[in-house]
Write a protein that holds these residues in place. Sequence first.
Motif, PDB file in Angstrom:
ATOM      1  N   ALA A 162       4.645   1.029  13.939  1.00  0.00           N
ATOM      2  CA  ALA A 162       4.155  -0.073  13.102  1.00  0.00           C
ATOM      3  C   ALA A 162       5.316  -0.705  12.335  1.00  0.00           C
ATOM      4  CB  ALA A 162       3.093   0.430  12.129  1.00  0.00           C
ATOM      5  N   ASP A 163       5.107  -1.945  11.908  1.00  0.00           N
ATOM      6  CA  ASP A 163       6.136  -2.671  11.146  1.00  0.00           C
ATOM      7  C   ASP A 163       5.616  -2.952   9.745  1.00  0.00           C
ATOM      8  OD1 ASP A 163       8.125  -4.270  10.158  1.00  0.00           O
ATOM      9  OD2 ASP A 163       8.166  -5.665  11.846  1.00  0.00           O
ATOM     10  N   LEU A 164       6.210  -2.267   8.744  1.00  0.00           N
ATOM     11  CA  LEU A 164       5.796  -2.438   7.355  1.00  0.00           C
ATOM     12  C   LEU A 164       6.854  -3.151   6.519  1.00  0.00           C
ATOM     13  CD1 LEU A 164       4.765   0.823   8.190  1.00  0.00           C
ATOM     14  CD2 LEU A 164       3.404   0.217   6.207  1.00  0.00           C
ATOM     15  N   THR A 165       7.813  -3.781   7.156  1.00  0.00           N
ATOM     16  CA  THR A 165       8.856  -4.471   6.403  1.00  0.00           C
ATOM     17  C   THR A 165       8.242  -5.604   5.577  1.00  0.00           C
ATOM     18  OG1 THR A 165       9.321  -5.863   8.338  1.00  0.00           O
ATOM     19  CG2 THR A 165      10.691  -3.917   8.028  1.00  0.00           C
ATOM     20  N   GLY A 166       8.752  -5.766   4.386  1.00  0.00           N
ATOM     21  CA  GLY A 166       8.266  -6.831   3.514  1.00  0.00           C
ATOM     22  C   GLY A 166       6.969  -6.506   2.811  1.00  0.00           C
ATOM     23  N   SER A 167       6.347  -5.356   3.112  1.00  0.00           N
ATOM     24  CA  SER A 167       5.095  -5.015   2.443  1.00  0.00           C
ATOM     25  C   SER A 167       5.359  -4.775   0.960  1.00  0.00           C
ATOM     26  CB  SER A 167       4.470  -3.772   3.078  1.00  0.00           C
ATOM     27  OG  SER A 167       5.359  -2.677   3.029  1.00  0.00           O
ATOM     28  N   VAL A 168       4.346  -5.017   0.167  1.00  0.00           N
ATOM     29  CA  VAL A 168       4.504  -4.924  -1.281  1.00  0.00           C
ATOM     30  C   VAL A 168       3.661  -3.782  -1.826  1.00  0.00           C
ATOM     31  CG1 VAL A 168       2.665  -6.607  -1.756  1.00  0.00           C
ATOM     32  CG2 VAL A 168       4.495  -6.265  -3.424  1.00  0.00           C
ATOM     33  N   PHE A 169       4.228  -3.069  -2.814  1.00  0.00           N
ATOM     34  CA  PHE A 169       3.560  -1.981  -3.524  1.00  0.00           C
ATOM     35  C   PHE A 169       3.257  -0.779  -2.627  1.00  0.00           C
ATOM     36  CE2 PHE A 169       1.928  -5.779  -6.068  1.00  0.00           C
ATOM     37  CZ  PHE A 169       3.006  -5.738  -6.943  1.00  0.00           C
ATOM     38  N   LEU A 170       4.033  -0.613  -1.586  1.00  0.00           N
ATOM     39  CA  LEU A 170       3.967   0.606  -0.772  1.00  0.00           C
ATOM     40  C   LEU A 170       4.872   1.643  -1.434  1.00  0.00           C
ATOM     41  CD1 LEU A 170       3.090   1.992   1.932  1.00  0.00           C
ATOM     42  CD2 LEU A 170       5.201   1.083   2.921  1.00  0.00           C
ATOM     43  N   VAL A 171       4.375   2.850  -1.640  1.00  0.00           N
ATOM     44  CA  VAL A 171       5.176   3.895  -2.296  1.00  0.00           C
ATOM     45  C   VAL A 171       5.433   5.035  -1.329  1.00  0.00           C
ATOM     46  CG1 VAL A 171       4.314   3.285  -4.574  1.00  0.00           C
ATOM     47  CG2 VAL A 171       3.159   5.073  -3.272  1.00  0.00           C
ATOM     48  N   GLN A 172       6.438   5.849  -1.653  1.00  0.00           N
ATOM     49  CA  GLN A 172       6.869   6.912  -0.753  1.00  0.00           C
ATOM     50  C   GLN A 172       5.749   7.904  -0.447  1.00  0.00           C
ATOM     51  OE1 GLN A 172      10.055   6.966   0.654  1.00  0.00           O
ATOM     52  NE2 GLN A 172       9.097   8.498   1.987  1.00  0.00           N
ATOM     53  N   SER A 173       4.936   8.219  -1.431  1.00  0.00           N
ATOM     54  CA  SER A 173       3.877   9.202  -1.208  1.00  0.00           C
ATOM     55  C   SER A 173       2.859   8.722  -0.182  1.00  0.00           C
ATOM     56  CB  SER A 173       3.178   9.545  -2.526  1.00  0.00           C
ATOM     57  OG  SER A 173       2.631   8.392  -3.133  1.00  0.00           O
ATOM     58  N   GLN A 174       2.646   7.418  -0.081  1.00  0.00           N
ATOM     59  CA  GLN A 174       1.740   6.904   0.943  1.00  0.00           C
ATOM     60  C   GLN A 174       2.298   7.174   2.336  1.00  0.00           C
ATOM     61  OE1 GLN A 174       1.659   2.975  -1.063  1.00  0.00           O
ATOM     62  NE2 GLN A 174      -0.523   2.929  -0.574  1.00  0.00           N
TER      63      GLN A 174
END
Length: 255
Positions: A221-233
């Motif tokens: 999957a491509d999550l580049t540019g996503s906002v408010f994604l944190v390491q624990s997720q």
Amino acid sequence: MSSPALHADCSRCFALCCVVPAFTASSDFAIDKPAGTPCPNLRDDHRCGIHRELRSRGFPGCTVYDCFGAGQQVSQVIFSGVRVPAMQEVFPVVRDVHELLYYVTEALERFPSPELRDARERLAGLSASAPEVLLALDVAELRASVNPLLQAAGERVRAAVPGKKKDHRGAMLMGARLRGARLRGASFRGAYLIGADLRGADLRDCDLIGADLRGADLTGADLTGSVFLVQSQLDSARGDQATRLPASLSRPAHW
């Protein structure tokens, strides 16, 4: 995320996350543990005795917990390195404040504004307040005051994506089959994506604040540019070397 104060530094903490929360025997924890009771795996030096084996020993829930730096803030700043019982009450409050501070800092780095700067200063001040101030804090009210700023930042990220964007705020998408889905710019605020198949999905520029990604398959999957994604997720999900991540986050070791 640029501020190291918003990342856990276990070497400067009295293992508060191993004492304060309650555990319930489940797929996340191998045992029951009452709140305020030290985990039986906790050593006298405040370090985990099975840290390298947490997943294999039935404690994956420990590997995805994030205090956002609240542990060292409570241990070293608020209580000046002196271990006292009151830490247990203050820690959850500071953890909530630091989570908001993390999100506000990310929003400010993307979209500088006086409102976000004021919010960051307020939160930073609260995180260093006296214990009695923190214990009197209405966290729900604090979240309600900050959330509109975060929501506006998320909308600005999504608005830059051309075309119609999907709105999955709070959606129940457990086990959803979204392999290869074109979801760029979608809102997944508070969505339940537990066990969802997101292999090869386009998740660029999505708002992922509070999204539950436990067991979700992010392979390719491509999550580049996503906002408010944190390491624990990410730590709670599955992925591989082909999964594309924001530069501020790390690829989990178990992928």
